[in-house]
Design an enzyme around this catalytic site. Sequence first.
Site, PDB file in Angstrom:
ATOM      1  CG  ASN A  89      -1.549   5.791  -0.581  1.00  0.00           C
ATOM      2  OD1 ASN A  89      -1.535   6.989  -0.814  1.00  0.00           O
ATOM      3  ND2 ASN A  89      -1.700   4.881  -1.526  1.00  0.00           N
ATOM      4  CB  THR A 112      -3.614   4.008  -7.664  1.00  0.00           C
ATOM      5  OG1 THR A 112      -4.028   2.973  -6.778  1.00  0.00           O
ATOM      6  CG2 THR A 112      -4.823   4.637  -8.289  1.00  0.00           C
ATOM      7  CB  SER A 124      -4.950   3.929   0.760  1.00  0.00           C
ATOM      8  OG  SER A 124      -4.807   2.537   0.701  1.00  0.00           O
ATOM      9  CB  SER A 125      -6.925   1.573  -4.106  1.00  0.00           C
ATOM     10  OG  SER A 125      -6.057   2.362  -4.862  1.00  0.00           O
ATOM     11  CB  SER A 164      -0.868  -0.016   1.253  1.00  0.00           C
ATOM     12  OG  SER A 164      -1.583   1.179   1.308  1.00  0.00           O
ATOM     13  N   GLY A 165       0.642   2.122  -0.946  1.00  0.00           N
ATOM     14  CA  GLY A 165       1.428   3.354  -1.017  1.00  0.00           C
ATOM     15  C   GLY A 165       2.660   3.232  -1.892  1.00  0.00           C
ATOM     16  CD  GLU A 180      -4.089  -2.619   3.750  1.00  0.00           C
ATOM     17  OE1 GLU A 180      -4.914  -3.232   4.442  1.00  0.00           O
ATOM     18  OE2 GLU A 180      -4.350  -1.582   3.128  1.00  0.00           O
ATOM     19  N   GLY A 186      -2.659  -3.223  -2.057  1.00  0.00           N
ATOM     20  CA  GLY A 186      -1.365  -3.849  -1.791  1.00  0.00           C
ATOM     21  C   GLY A 186      -1.378  -4.670  -0.513  1.00  0.00           C
TER      22      GLY A 186
END
Length: 1125
Positions: free
Chosen positions: A160, A115, A163-164, A110-111, A392, A390
């Site tokens: 993030n 994306t 973050s998605s 993540s981050g 986590e 991502g």
Amino acid sequence: PQDQLLNMTLLEGPIGVEDLVLLEPLEEESMLKNLQLRYENKEIYTYIGNVLVSVNPYQQLPIYGPEFITKYQECTFYELKPHIYALANVAYQSLKFRDRDQCILITGESGAGKTEASKLVMSYVAAVCGKGEQVNSVKEQLLQSNPVLEAFGNAKTIRNNNSSRFGKYMDIEFDFKGSPLGGVITNYLLEKSRVVKQLKGERNFHIFYQLLAGADAQLLAALKLERDTGGYAYLNREVSRVDGMDDASNFKSVQSAMTVIGFSEEEIRWVLEVTALVLKLGNVKLSDEFQANGIPASGISDARGVREIGEMMGLDSKELERALCSRTMATAKEKVVTALNVVQAQYARDALAKNIYSRLFNWIVNRINESIKVGIGEKKKVMGVLDIYGFEILEDNSFEQFVINYCNEKLQQVFIELTLKEEQEEYKREGIPWKKVDYFDNGIICNLIEHNQRGILAMLDEECLRPGVVSDSTFLAKLNQLFSKHSHYESKVTQNAQRQYDHTMGLSCFRICHYAGKVTYNVTSFIDKNNDLLFRDLSQAMWKAKHPLLRSLFPEGDPKQASLKRPPTAGAQFKSSVAILMKNLYSKNPNYIRCIKPNEHQQRGQFSRELVATQARYLGLLENVRVRRAGYAFRQGYKPFLERYRLLSRSTWPRWNGGDREGVEKILGELSACTSEEVTFGKTKIFIKSPKTLFYLEEQRRLRIQQLATLIQKIYRGWRCRTHYQQMRKSQILISSWFRGTMQKKRYGKMKSSVLLIQAFVRGWKVMEKGRGFPLHMWFLLNCLSCWGDGGAGSKSYLNLGHTSVRWRVCVRVFLGLLRVCLGVWLHAGKICTYVWLCLLARKDYRKYFRSGAALTLSSFIYKSLAQKFLLGLKNNLPSTSILDKKWPAAPYKCFTTANQELQRLYHQWKCKKFRDQLSPKQVEVLREKLCASELFKDKKAAYPPSVPVPFRGDYIGLRGNPKLQKLTGREEGPVLMAETVRKVNRGNGKTSSRILLLTKGHVILTDSKKSQAKTVIGLESVAGVSVTSFQDGLFCLHLSEISSVGSKGDFLLVSEHVVELLTRMYRAVLDTTQRQLPITVAEQFSVKFKESNVTVKVTKGPRGNGNGKLSCKKKGSHGLEVTV
Ligand SMILES: Nc1ncnc2c1ncn2[C@@H]1O[C@H](COP(=O)(O)OP(=O)(O)OP(=O)(O)O)[C@@H](O)[C@H]1O
Ligand SMILES: [Mg+2]
């Protein structure tokens, strides 16, 4: 500055290595160093072969935009610096030109920048694919889906800011030309728990903040909202703003994006209303109440809030309150309503809010899909872009993290399968020498989670469906029992069994050793989240609402549709959608982007080695490099390869009858770049080591296609012009023939009428000429006839007189009158008859002139056919093509004589030309000499005719074998033109003595045959002229110019047996060297200069007369010399 930067990036040398395959030594340390070095120099992209490693820069780098897109579009993969555009380009080109569906797998924590990467790929593809109004609107729709989905599905997390919180897989569909037709978006499990609760430092989904900040007062009032985020229980009060994120302007962008995608005004309003409803639901306050029997119940303390919600939903607020605060249990016979206590009611409220929001999100995705969907039946190619949440590891990991990490585990498996495992297995299968590279296969972890009977997800489902008391702890107990020996599973119980002490492990936790690290999950609410059940009262209430969108989100609320069958659990749904995704990915050509997060603080320029090392380790970058280094960049079956590159070799194009492999060998054998190190032939496939070679092949193919296209164009254009020309020509002939015909007809008509007029005049005149007396005769005739009448009348009166003499007179008069009449009638009637007869004759005569043109036509026809017969006869009977053969058939008719002579002349000239054309340069030279000889001596000297058939030999003394003589001539003089023995007439006594004469380009050399020293050397420039006799003798005189050094002795009288040849060559040599025409005089008497005195040489023919006999000279005084030949 953009341009400068572009040029700079193209010119600069690489920083570190751009492709880790080239890294030396290949170790983790050096790899990290290389990544760090590059990162610090703002080089965030690095390759591992065709895999792109991207390190999040956390800053806007000036390496994107149209200029860079154009650059990367024009260049091949390795020509420019590593870039995400290069990868996107390869994928797009492969899709367009190789017709292979593509997928772009973007993975990372993540981050890490997934994306962003997916957006860059999409913007690249949108920029390079086709153009046009239709295409542009599709592109816009595809691109604009991003802000909408991000607003509803992204949130600020600790890791993030954007973050998605859902997984996204987008298939972009293209037509055969590579223009986008539309797409399909699949979304995966939105993290809906965020709607009601966020961790410290995190926010709810962006849309809530955007709505409150961006909506104008009117909209806010319509939605019954206040601007302050602090007033909403579902919005974390600590963080309402994110640095660098402008919620208000983002709200405007989302609204316009929705319009671009095709949401109607009404639909946008509905979406915002439902979003507002979720916010307002959070503010519904529930309070304790007690039923009459003392059982705790709950009620809504904030009547206004509920009323507003009810109004917005189009639902009676009482109904809503009932649904929130009680629960109806339906058994076979009756329905039992139980009141919910406050905690349960709050749970129901939150469940409703989460469900409304996640269903709204699904609805939005479906609505976008509806807009961008491609008509059925269109043949399409697909490029899939996967941007999924991502991996986590949080402090407290729950069900959501469990499924997210499971999904990442599966993606890692795709990577392993396709790049590490499958690749190595393929080399083995194809019989290619290969040393195995070890890697960690995460199949065992995937199995632990997803196994159909014994996987964690299967156990969770089993617990959810099992009758009896079910709780998270029973679930954990089950796992502990089942996986007590599993190497990737740990919990307090298994640790205790192994006597491990680990204070980080909670009692209600289990731990999985994922490929990316160990993650401890807390089982609390696993069962609940997996069940994902919404009380039927709530769904039924929602279905009763009048709000069209809200109502459509809860179809199961329809009592008619109510089924007792349980919907599949969240885990099962996720598992099956992941399975579909995997199937989809395996069917496409994968392109990898491995995103790496350089630090935990979202800070630019910070590179934490440990953090990157962990990611590099679990992403298997090093193994990837090892396999890549030893492996091949490209492979393809012989057949498709042959099909694609057949056109590169003349032997395989356009037809190849041999086997596929032989064909491929043939093609590659002819290309210099395809050395044996570069290409390896497997059992069924061809393997190409470096991408360079592949790009080379592609470039060659592109050039060849251009050539072929030009060829086809050329032939087609030629054909089109030819047919057009022929049509025009035909039409032109038709028109002109019609026109000429009409002209001629008109002319003929005019001529005919004029001729008739003239004819009529002439005829009239002629006939008039013949019948010039006709009116006179007519008059006479009429006169006679009237006389006859007169006579009768007169005689009657005379008869009445009765007197005899008178009677006689009368009788005589009557008789005479009668005679006159008869004579007149006979004379004039005859004339008239003759005249009529003449007229008839004239008519007959002139009739023939009507056919006068016929004779001309006939004669010209006969003439033409005679000419044709003559020419055809000539053609079939042409005389021989030998130039000496002068035979030519005589003309059959006199009229062709001139033409025949001309034809003969032409034919002869043609034969001569033919003859000349086939002559070798040497023969031409010989003939030139002969021609020169003829110009000089023909019809002048008797010695000429016998010299004609004798070839000029030049060397008559065997000069080749006589180096002594050869030495006499200088090197620079070139070859000796003439060498022969001549006789020299002594100036004093006229006796002759033998000499050897050598003629070179510049000199005449006279020497004794015995001595090796030249006696006399005469420069050709000093030869003033030559005199010869007209007889057959060989006497000639070389007249020297006054100034020459040899001239002091005087001219030379020489006798040669090849006088014609010698003088011809001398003439040419003089012409060549001095550009002067040597005067050659033919005379029987000429004057020579002997030592300053002039001597007249008189030549007479000897008694033998042919001039071939011996030559004798006699001195006649000091000024005369008589020569008999
Ligand atoms: N190429 C880039 N250039 C500039 N900034 C970037 C780039 N890639 C990522 N970032 C920054 O990093 C942030 C996080 O990136 P992104 O949202 O793409 O991460 P992610 O991998 O999708 O994370 P998640 O899994 O949480 O969705 C972005 O908001 C952006 O600020
Ligand atoms: Mg993301």
